[in-house]
Design a protein around this motif. Structure first.
Motif, short mmCIF file in Angstrom:
data_model
loop_
_atom_site.label_atom_id
_atom_site.label_comp_id
_atom_site.label_asym_id
_atom_site.label_seq_id
_atom_site.Cartn_x
_atom_site.Cartn_y
_atom_site.Cartn_z
N ALA A 33 0.84 -1.26 0.00
CA ALA A 33 0.06 0.13 0.06
C ALA A 33 0.92 1.22 0.13
O ALA A 33 1.98 1.35 0.55
CB ALA A 33 -0.77 -0.01 1.20
N ARG A 34 0.30 2.31 -0.33
CA ARG A 34 0.92 3.60 -0.24
C ARG A 34 0.12 4.64 0.08
O ARG A 34 -1.22 4.57 0.39
CB ARG A 34 1.55 4.25 -1.60
CG ARG A 34 -0.01 4.41 -2.51
CD ARG A 34 0.31 5.31 -3.97
NE ARG A 34 -0.65 5.17 -4.74
CZ ARG A 34 -1.61 6.46 -4.37
NH1 ARG A 34 -1.38 7.07 -3.54
NH2 ARG A 34 -2.63 6.67 -5.53
N CYS A 35 0.87 5.73 0.91
CA CYS A 35 -0.17 6.64 1.33
C CYS A 35 0.91 7.97 1.37
O CYS A 35 1.97 7.97 1.25
CB CYS A 35 -0.42 6.56 2.97
SG CYS A 35 0.70 6.28 4.10
N GLN A 83 5.72 3.89 1.30
CA GLN A 83 4.97 2.66 0.81
C GLN A 83 5.05 1.58 1.76
O GLN A 83 6.43 1.54 2.42
CB GLN A 83 5.76 2.58 -0.66
CG GLN A 83 5.31 1.11 -1.20
CD GLN A 83 6.10 0.94 -2.66
OE1 GLN A 83 6.93 1.68 -2.77
NE2 GLN A 83 5.66 -0.07 -3.54
N ARG A 94 -3.08 -1.17 7.25
CA ARG A 94 -3.38 0.17 7.78
C ARG A 94 -3.03 0.36 9.42
O ARG A 94 -2.59 1.75 9.90
CB ARG A 94 -5.05 0.32 7.96
CG ARG A 94 -5.73 0.63 6.39
CD ARG A 94 -7.24 0.70 6.70
NE ARG A 94 -7.84 0.92 5.34
CZ ARG A 94 -7.97 1.82 4.54
NH1 ARG A 94 -7.67 2.97 5.10
NH2 ARG A 94 -8.45 1.98 3.57
N ASP A 118 -4.66 9.96 1.41
CA ASP A 118 -4.70 9.25 0.35
C ASP A 118 -4.09 7.91 0.42
O ASP A 118 -3.29 7.46 -0.32
CB ASP A 118 -3.95 9.89 -0.66
CG ASP A 118 -3.94 9.15 -2.03
OD1 ASP A 118 -5.10 8.63 -2.27
OD2 ASP A 118 -3.27 9.35 -2.91
N LYS A 120 -4.03 3.92 -0.13
CA LYS A 120 -4.23 3.05 -1.21
C LYS A 120 -3.64 1.75 -1.25
O LYS A 120 -2.29 1.79 -1.27
CB LYS A 120 -4.13 3.91 -2.41
CG LYS A 120 -4.86 3.11 -3.83
CD LYS A 120 -4.63 3.89 -5.09
CE LYS A 120 -5.07 3.13 -6.22
NZ LYS A 120 -5.02 3.94 -7.51
N THR A 122 -2.08 -1.08 -3.39
CA THR A 122 -1.71 -1.14 -4.77
C THR A 122 -1.22 -2.58 -5.18
O THR A 122 -1.43 -2.92 -6.37
CB THR A 122 -0.30 -0.38 -4.80
OG1 THR A 122 0.58 -0.86 -3.84
CG2 THR A 122 -0.52 1.10 -4.79
#
Length: 177
Positions: A33-35, A83, A94, A118, A120, A122
């Motif tokens: 995931a990325r944020c 990431q 999360r 943001d 998300k 991936t």
């Protein structure tokens, strides 16, 4: 699309055999995931204060932070992009991001507050065992089912890669995994 003739039969046989033998569900083994973190990140300062980090500015501009619970590795960049990979579920990813953010806020003495923007997912990697051997060449030449493309070159890579019309990628090995 399925081709008529002898190549459609091995696929049908494999699918029927799969229904009889395979009762295992796919198991998620990695979530990426990325944020974006909203706030100032001074990586040289954080590298001296945080534990379980790797920061080599000559090699990479990212600070690598590892945590154990949940098991997660995060690459944190100076502009706030983060990431994360290695968690076994989206929920764990999360939670891991929140743990890292709280740890950064704690080592800065509360003078630096970060906001997670943001988030998300991936990529999600899962594994499954069909429970039988798969003839990859027959499956490649049959090219049937919900797959939009097949790629197989046994000299370069030992697996058959299938892509569905929805963008899901599968890699199938002759061992049935």
């Amino acid at each position: 699309m399925a081709t008529k003739g002898t190549h459609a039969a091995p696929l049908a046989t494999a699918l029927n055999h799969h229904r009889k033998v395979c009762d295992t569900e796919p198991r998620i083994v990695n979530v990426t995931a990325r944020c974006q973190l909203f706030g100032d990140l001074h990586l040289p300062v954080l590298s001296r204060k945080l534990k379980n980090i790797e920061y080599i500015p000559n090699k990479s501009s990212a600070l690598i932070k590892r945590i154990r619970n949940p098991s997660l590795t995060a690459s944190i960049f100076p502009h706030g992009y983060m990431q994360c990979k290695g968690a076994a579920s989206v929920k764990d990813t999360r939670r891991g991001v929140k743990v890292i953010v709280r740890e950064i806020e704690k080592v800065t003495g509360g003078e630096q507050t970060l906001e997670i923007l943001d988030f998300k997912v991936t990529n999600i990697m899962a594994v499954c065992n069909f429970g039988f051997l798969v003839d990859l060449e027959s499956l490649f030449f049959a090219q049937a089912g919900p797959f939009s493309s097949f790629k197989y070159d046994s000299e370069r890579f030992p697996g058959l890669t299938c892509t569905t019309s929805k963008g899901v990628h599968l890699t199938i090995f002759s061992s049935g995994k």
